[in-house]
Write an enzyme that holds these catalytic residues in place. Structure first.
Site, PDB file in Angstrom:
ATOM      1  N   PHE A 127      41.577  44.729  44.836  1.00 48.93           N
ATOM      2  CA  PHE A 127      41.683  44.283  43.457  1.00 48.93           C
ATOM      3  C   PHE A 127      41.105  45.377  42.552  1.00 48.93           C
ATOM      4  O   PHE A 127      40.031  45.918  42.828  1.00 48.93           O
ATOM      5  CB  PHE A 127      40.947  42.954  43.246  1.00 48.93           C
ATOM      6  CG  PHE A 127      41.229  42.372  41.885  1.00 48.93           C
ATOM      7  CD1 PHE A 127      42.415  41.698  41.639  1.00 48.93           C
ATOM      8  CD2 PHE A 127      40.344  42.548  40.846  1.00 48.93           C
ATOM      9  CE1 PHE A 127      42.707  41.200  40.374  1.00 48.93           C
ATOM     10  CE2 PHE A 127      40.629  42.045  39.580  1.00 48.93           C
ATOM     11  CZ  PHE A 127      41.810  41.373  39.348  1.00 48.93           C
ATOM     12  N   ASP A 198      34.250  40.511  48.527  1.00 47.14           N
ATOM     13  CA  ASP A 198      34.757  39.803  47.358  1.00 47.14           C
ATOM     14  C   ASP A 198      35.438  38.539  47.886  1.00 47.14           C
ATOM     15  O   ASP A 198      36.429  38.605  48.617  1.00 47.14           O
ATOM     16  CB  ASP A 198      35.738  40.696  46.590  1.00 47.14           C
ATOM     17  CG  ASP A 198      36.214  40.066  45.279  1.00 47.14           C
ATOM     18  OD1 ASP A 198      36.203  38.823  45.180  1.00 47.14           O
ATOM     19  OD2 ASP A 198      36.606  40.820  44.371  1.00 47.14           O
ATOM     20  N   TYR A 223      36.501  30.603  38.547  1.00 40.76           N
ATOM     21  CA  TYR A 223      37.618  29.961  37.838  1.00 40.76           C
ATOM     22  C   TYR A 223      38.867  29.777  38.680  1.00 40.76           C
ATOM     23  O   TYR A 223      39.876  29.299  38.187  1.00 40.76           O
ATOM     24  CB  TYR A 223      37.959  30.732  36.551  1.00 40.76           C
ATOM     25  CG  TYR A 223      38.110  32.236  36.711  1.00 40.76           C
ATOM     26  CD1 TYR A 223      39.240  32.791  37.274  1.00 40.76           C
ATOM     27  CD2 TYR A 223      37.100  33.093  36.291  1.00 40.76           C
ATOM     28  CE1 TYR A 223      39.378  34.156  37.419  1.00 40.76           C
ATOM     29  CE2 TYR A 223      37.214  34.470  36.438  1.00 40.76           C
ATOM     30  CZ  TYR A 223      38.360  35.001  37.000  1.00 40.76           C
ATOM     31  OH  TYR A 223      38.484  36.353  37.143  1.00 40.76           O
ATOM     32  N   LYS A 224      38.830  30.172  39.941  1.00 43.56           N
ATOM     33  CA  LYS A 224      40.024  30.031  40.769  1.00 43.56           C
ATOM     34  C   LYS A 224      39.968  28.695  41.526  1.00 43.56           C
ATOM     35  O   LYS A 224      40.116  27.648  40.938  1.00 43.56           O
ATOM     36  CB  LYS A 224      40.138  31.232  41.719  1.00 43.56           C
ATOM     37  CG  LYS A 224      40.296  32.567  40.982  1.00 43.56           C
ATOM     38  CD  LYS A 224      40.364  33.697  41.980  1.00 43.56           C
ATOM     39  CE  LYS A 224      40.398  35.061  41.310  1.00 43.56           C
ATOM     40  NZ  LYS A 224      41.628  35.315  40.560  1.00 43.56           N
ATOM     41  N   ARG A 372      53.560  35.511  43.051  1.00 44.14           N
ATOM     42  CA  ARG A 372      52.512  34.797  43.818  1.00 44.14           C
ATOM     43  C   ARG A 372      52.635  33.304  43.568  1.00 44.14           C
ATOM     44  O   ARG A 372      52.749  32.858  42.428  1.00 44.14           O
ATOM     45  CB  ARG A 372      51.117  35.228  43.364  1.00 44.14           C
ATOM     46  CG  ARG A 372      50.689  36.585  43.787  1.00 44.14           C
ATOM     47  CD  ARG A 372      49.175  36.763  43.626  1.00 44.14           C
ATOM     48  NE  ARG A 372      48.658  36.324  42.327  1.00 44.14           N
ATOM     49  CZ  ARG A 372      47.394  36.455  41.954  1.00 44.14           C
ATOM     50  NH1 ARG A 372      46.493  36.968  42.791  1.00 44.14           N
ATOM     51  NH2 ARG A 372      46.982  36.071  40.759  1.00 44.14           N
TER      52      ARG A 372
END
Ligand code: PLP
Length: 413
Positions: A127, A198, A223-224, A372
């Site tokens: 990422f 991560d 927030y995921k 995705r």
């Protein structure tokens, strides 16, 4: 006759032990939300909690709420709750800042434990913020530290005695491929290297065993899959054995041993609190706590089983309904190697995703050509997989992706 016709999928939904969780979330009627790996949905309880935090705790309690409403202990309290989802102990996880900032804290803490070594190692295609943060640390070091990213297959072979820190994402943001945390950590430790994980696409999506893997440091997003809300605070894990020795470089007052002694010189707090920096964002913490509490009510084994099942069903249906439309599976097909999203490459990927959103199916797009589809077991039904794939087929058959509005990419894809 399809194996996954509507009746078969409805039967799976009927038998789903997590089915009741869907009611705990609020989203527009008819929407199929396949982007919980980017921004989790809104738990209903969050509305009341945030309102209470604003009107009562802030509005009435004002500054007394730091103690009265236990604001001051929120980073640690939430950290302890998240620790359970990560296979860590209370006192090993703190909630603070963003994942990017926590990457900085974790990488520099690990570097401070390996002062004789000079390389931060990662993989190309990690990422971007992970790569950028290590590049920034290297640039700031004035040449003492080097940031190096190698191909994913070459990472373990590159572990040498110049490498201080290995920085990897457990579930890859684009492909959804899962790294073997225990094996990678074992190989890194053999070479004297510390690992920063991560976990942004892991926490709340797959079972994570930080201490079982003998992990060193980890960070991740709120927030995921934790459903903490847009820009929710992130978390940082530091194994207890490192806490007395690592140096907190972002030495803000909230990480001081005695913040309210207002001393001139920094003294790090002894425990995980040393990784705090400034004042915690209480409104974001309140929302995040609702998401984490809700997740804690679900059985992680059931979450993983349903996530894998949704993935299998989705891939089977893609094979069945859009085989002739140019999609290439990017995610691993084998269950143990796949996280909780499934990705496909397609030359018209951007336009396809925009056309899908107009049909009430929300996923996202990652450059250059990846669609995705996030599979969130707490609020998705098996039957949603069929409706999503039928929408994808309709977009392809009508060439709805071929629209001048999508010639230029939006600021958020
Ligand atoms: C693997 C990974 N790390 C980090 C981030 C984002 O970090 P931040 O919350 O600092 O923007 C994301 C966001 O999607 C991500 O997927």
């Amino acid at each position: 006759m399809s194996r996954w016709d509507r009746a078969a999928l409805e039967a799976l939904d009927k038998a789903d032990p997590l089915a009741a969780f869907r009611e705990q979330f609020q989203f527009p009627d008819g929407l199929i939300y396949l982007d919980g790996n980017s921004l989790g949905a809104l738990p209903r309880r969050t509305l009341a909690r945030v309102e209470q935090t604003v009107t009562q705790e802030w509005g009435e309690g004002l500054i007394t709420s730091w103690l009265g409403a236990e604001w001051i202990t929120a980073p640690r309290r939430l950290g302890d709750k998240i620790a359970r989802l990560l296979g860590a102990e209370p006192g090993e996880v703190i909630v603070a800042d963003s994942t990017s900032v926590n990457l900085f804290k974790a990488i520099t803490a690990a570097l401070s434990l390996r002062p004789e070594r000079s390389v931060i190692l990662s993989e190309t295609g990690n990422f971007p913020t992970d790569l950028y943060m290590m590049q920034g640390i290297a640039a700031f070091s004035g040449g003492r530290i080097r940031a190096e990213a190698v191909h994913e297959d070459a990472v373990l072979d590159r572990l040498g005695d110049d490498v201080a820190v290995l920085l990897l994402t457990q579930v890859h943001y684009k492909t959804g491929a899962v790294r073997d945390m225990a094996e990678v950590t074992r190989r890194a430790h053999q070479a004297g290297v510390l690992v920063v994980w991560d976990l942004s696409h892991s926490a709340g999506a797959i079972p994570v065993g930080l201490n079982a893997a003998d992990a060193d440091f980890a960070v991740g997003c709120g927030y995921k899959f934790l459903n903490g809300g847009p820009g929710a605070p992130a978390y940082l894990f530091a194994a207890r054995r490192h806490q007395a020795h690592a140096m907190p470089v972002l030495s803000g007052w909230m990480g001081h041993a005695a913040p309210f002694a207002f001393e001139d010189s920094y003294r790090a707090a002894e425990g995980i609190e040393q990784f705090l920096c400034g004042t915690p964002p209480i409104l974001g913490m309140a929302a995040l706590e609702c998401g984490v509490d809700l997740l804690a009510e679900a059985d992680m084994a059931a979450i993983r089983a349903k996530s894998l099942q949704l993935g299998r069903v989705f891939m089977d249906l893609m094979d069945e309904h859009v085989a002739d439309h140019g999609f290439t599976l990017v995610s691993p097909r084998e269950d143990p190697r796949r996280g909780s999203h499934v990705s496909y490459a397609h030359p018209q990927g951007y336009g396809i995703m925009q056309a899908l959103k107009e049909r009430g199916v929300i996923g996202d797009f990652r450059d250059p050509d990846v669609l995705r589809f996030g599979l969130t077991p707490l609020y998705l039904r098996h039957v949603d997989m069929l409706d999503a794939v039928l929408a994808i087929r309709a977009v392809c058959e009508t060439r709805a992706w071929d629209d001048p509005r999508w010639a230029v990419r939006a600021a958020v894809t």
